[in-house]
Structure formats: structure tokens, C-alpha cells
Design an enzyme around this catalytic site. Structure first.
Site, PDB file in Angstrom:
ATOM      1  N   ASP A 171       0.952  -1.149  -0.122  1.00  0.00           N
ATOM      2  CA  ASP A 171       0.015  -0.071  -0.531  1.00  0.00           C
ATOM      3  C   ASP A 171       0.708   1.178  -0.272  1.00  0.00           C
ATOM      4  O   ASP A 171       1.903   1.305   0.913  1.00  0.00           O
ATOM      5  CB  ASP A 171      -0.896   0.148   1.591  1.00  0.00           C
ATOM      6  CG  ASP A 171      -1.959   0.922   1.779  1.00  0.00           C
ATOM      7  OD1 ASP A 171      -1.523   1.948   0.359  1.00  0.00           O
ATOM      8  OD2 ASP A 171      -3.004   0.997   1.701  1.00  0.00           O
ATOM      9  N   ASP A 258     -15.868 -10.869  -7.247  1.00  0.00           N
ATOM     10  CA  ASP A 258     -16.977 -10.476  -7.080  1.00  0.00           C
ATOM     11  C   ASP A 258     -17.474  -8.941  -8.009  1.00  0.00           C
ATOM     12  O   ASP A 258     -18.929  -8.478  -7.948  1.00  0.00           O
ATOM     13  CB  ASP A 258     -16.923  -9.645  -5.807  1.00  0.00           C
ATOM     14  CG  ASP A 258     -18.484  -9.637  -4.818  1.00  0.00           C
ATOM     15  OD1 ASP A 258     -19.691 -10.047  -5.362  1.00  0.00           O
ATOM     16  OD2 ASP A 258     -18.274  -8.511  -4.510  1.00  0.00           O
ATOM     17  N   GLU A 263     -19.724  -4.514 -15.703  1.00  0.00           N
ATOM     18  CA  GLU A 263     -20.926  -4.555 -14.973  1.00  0.00           C
ATOM     19  C   GLU A 263     -22.057  -4.217 -15.710  1.00  0.00           C
ATOM     20  O   GLU A 263     -22.180  -2.720 -15.421  1.00  0.00           O
ATOM     21  CB  GLU A 263     -20.584  -3.864 -13.591  1.00  0.00           C
ATOM     22  CG  GLU A 263     -19.515  -4.389 -12.536  1.00  0.00           C
ATOM     23  CD  GLU A 263     -19.900  -4.523 -11.081  1.00  0.00           C
ATOM     24  OE1 GLU A 263     -20.400  -3.769 -10.842  1.00  0.00           O
ATOM     25  OE2 GLU A 263     -18.557  -4.947 -11.021  1.00  0.00           O
ATOM     26  N   HIS A 281     -20.993  -8.549  -7.685  1.00  0.00           N
ATOM     27  CA  HIS A 281     -20.461  -7.538  -7.104  1.00  0.00           C
ATOM     28  C   HIS A 281     -22.099  -7.547  -5.376  1.00  0.00           C
ATOM     29  O   HIS A 281     -22.564  -6.526  -4.961  1.00  0.00           O
ATOM     30  CB  HIS A 281     -21.301  -6.321  -8.008  1.00  0.00           C
ATOM     31  CG  HIS A 281     -20.326  -4.956  -7.230  1.00  0.00           C
ATOM     32  ND1 HIS A 281     -20.463  -4.357  -8.020  1.00  0.00           N
ATOM     33  CD2 HIS A 281     -20.088  -4.477  -6.067  1.00  0.00           C
ATOM     34  CE1 HIS A 281     -19.097  -2.937  -7.345  1.00  0.00           C
ATOM     35  NE2 HIS A 281     -19.165  -3.420  -6.045  1.00  0.00           N
ATOM     36  N   ALA A 284     -21.472  -5.727  -0.842  1.00  0.00           N
ATOM     37  CA  ALA A 284     -21.902  -4.855   0.224  1.00  0.00           C
ATOM     38  C   ALA A 284     -23.167  -5.081   0.213  1.00  0.00           C
ATOM     39  O   ALA A 284     -24.157  -4.781   1.355  1.00  0.00           O
ATOM     40  CB  ALA A 284     -22.094  -3.371  -0.264  1.00  0.00           C
TER      41      ALA A 284
END
Length: 316
Positions: A171, A258, A263, A281, A284
Site C-alpha cells: 500500500d 465479485d 458490469e 458485486h 456490500a
């Protein structure tokens, strides 16, 4: 015309209450008709979206009375935040509301890949009982490599540690002595080091001009042939052709996605690979996360339209 325009399927108790108290137009498919959407934006003061509505300069210009764009979710790659700021429009989003759900799905996909759960299920449903064929791999003692270690990456790593995994992270915005990394006995490494060392790689990177298409065939070719790759962040950070080629050449053992480059996606070679898990997806989409998300966006819309500051404001 309505004061509040909801252009995608965003439902919950808070939305019902908002519709009782304010002039709200709810159309889950309005995002698909840009011309009609622009017409309806002429008088709107608030726009509530997920990730399908492309809130670009053209759309913002069609909404001269707009005060707030409320994004039900964490990513803002579908919203021109700079132009909204220039126009004095508040951009509200929910960066933390669904983090736990995303982390949990990441662990679920990890287990599904290493224990071959989808294939074992399908084989059993068709009459099979092939125990040896579905011999899997434990998480314990394996190295988890996280590409991006913000809130979701950290929640994922915390849960992976409970399985006995070792943690490494790549990161560019993370310090080697970051407290949350130290608490997990984690190590900050370069992306190349992560690709070479990790047994499972999970991607938690936001979509930016720098991260778009950042994981290519060359990157996947650096992975262990026994390693797996999981992406629950943004599909566009992965070059799917490169990933497919690497999988076909056995450069890595499997993948779970995912999110996709497009999309909904077109049919591709990924759909034919037995060592790939594809989900639509859904990271969430838990009852708890969606309740938190809808609560947050509806509250911010109420606040802004009543002349008060929003709580979850995006700070560019």
C-alpha cells in the site's frame, strides 16, 4: 418534478420515511435512461445513487438546483466530485457502512476457493460423493497478501489472523510502522514481493487513474502457482484478459471476482474456468450493511435540504 431523485434500487426503512416526509421520485431503473434522467433533474435538489448512475459533468449541468449528491456506497468513481465541488454541490457517501460486509465476503470467497466448496456442492447435487477429488487447503499458516490496507483490508486481515494466517500488505499510502499493521504482526512489502510471497492475494484498492488496469498478466505471472487471487474492490483495477491468460497457463491456482471490468459483464473465458468463482458485486449486500448505507444517505439528504451540513461529506 420531485425534490429528491432516487435513480437506483435503494430501499429500506429510512427511504420509506424519506418518501413520506419529502417529495421523492424513486425509479430503480432511471439510471439506464440518461435523457429522461436529465429531464427529471431539472428541479431536483437531491440525487441519491449507487454505482450505476454516472454522475458526470453533463448530468450535473442538467441539475441547476442540485444541493447534494448522495452515493449509497463507498466508491465515488461514478461521480465527478471535482465538478460537483466547483458547482457548490455537496457529495455525500458511506465509506465505512459496508466495510465489514465486504471483508466477510472476502473471507467467504477465500474459504470457497481453498476448500473447493462450489464445485463440491455441484458434484454432490448431481449424485457424486467424490471426497478425495475435493481435497482442499487450510488457511492456517498461509500468507495473506493485501493490495491496499485501508479499513476493508484491515478488517479482512484481522479476520484472517483468526484463521492463523500471516499478513503482508502492499500500500503506497501505508507507513511501515502503522499501528494497525503492527497489531496484526503484519509487514509492509512491495507489490512484487507480495505477489511472490502470498498464498492468497486480496485486492482492496480504490479505482483511480493510477490503479485502473494496474494488475496485468505480468503481475499474475509472478504469483505462486498454488496461490489464489480475490477481488472485492473495483473490477477495473484488473486486466481480465491478463488474469484469464495467467489462469489458463496455471500461473496461479484460482481466482474469485465479485467485481468486473464491465458490469454486468459479457460472457467470457472466465465463465468457463472451473477454478474461478464469480459473484455479481454482492460484497456490500447484507441486510445490516444496506440498512447502515440507506440510513446514512437519507439522513444526509434530510440535513442538507434543511440547511444543515451533511455528516458523511467527501473531502477532496
Amino acid at each position: 418534478m420531485s425534490d429528491v431523485l432516487v435513480t437506483e434500487n435503494i430501499q429500506g426503512a429510512s427511504m420509506i420515511e424519506l418518501m413520506k416526509d419529502l417529495d421523492v421520485e424513486f425509479d430503480a431503473y432511471l439510471w439506464q435512461n440518461v435523457n429522461l434522467l436529465k429531464q427529471k433533474l431539472a428541479d431536483a435538489q437531491a440525487l441519491i445513487v449507487r454505482n450505476q448512475t454516472k454522475v458526470n459533468q453533463e448530468l450535473i449541468d442538467a441539475a441547476p438546483n442540485l444541493k447534494i449528491i448522495a452515493r449509497a456506497g463507498a466508491g465515488l468513481d461514478n461521480v465527478d466530485t471535482a465538478y460537483a465541488k466547483e458547482k457548490g454541490i455537496v457529495v455525500s457517501y458511506t465509506p465505512d457502512a459496508n466495510s465489514l460486509s465486504v471483508a466477510e465476503l472476502t473471507l467467504g470467497l477465500m474459504l470457497a476457493l481453498l476448500r473447493k466448496i462450489p464445485d463440491a456442492r455441484q458434484d454432490t447435487l448431481t449424485g457424486g460423493w467424490n471426497r478425495v477429488k475435493f481435497t482442499g487447503t487450510e488457511l492456517n499458516g498461509k500468507t495473506l497478501g493485501l493490495i491496499g490496507m485501508g479499513r476493508i483490508g484491515t478488517l479482512t486481515a484481522t479476520r484472517a489472523r483468526a484463521f492463523g494466517m500471516k499478513i503482508i500488505a502492499a500500500d503506497p499510502y501505508l507507513a511501515a510502522d502503522a499501528p494497525h499493521l503492527k497489531e496484526l504482526n503484519g509487514k509492509l512489502v512491495s507489490l512484487d514481493e507480495l505477489l511472490a510471497q502470498a498464498d492468497v492475494i486480496t485486492c482492496h484498492s480504490p479505482l483511480t487513474p493510477d490503479t485502473r488496469g494496474m494488475l496485468t498478466y505480468q503481475h499474475f505471472s509472478k504469483m505462486k502457482p498454488t496461490a489464489c487471487f480475490i477481488n472485492t474492490s473495483r473490477g477495473e483495477v484488473v486486466d481480465e484478459r491478463g488474469l484469464t491468460q495467467a489462469l489458463l497457463e496455471h500461473k496461479l491456482a484460482g481466482a474469485a471476482l465479485d467485481v468486473r471490468e464491465m458490469e454486468p459483464p459479457h460472457q467470457s473465458a472466465l465463465n468457463q474456468l472451473e477454478n474461478v468463482i464469480l459473484t455479481p458485486h454482492i460484497a456490500a449486500f447484507t441486510l445490516e450493511a444496506q440498512e447502515r448505507v440507506v440510513d446514512a444517505v437519507c439522513e444526509d439528504v434530510r440535513l442538507v435540504l434543511s440547511g444543515k451540513p451533511a455528516v458523511n461529506v467527501f473531502q477532496s
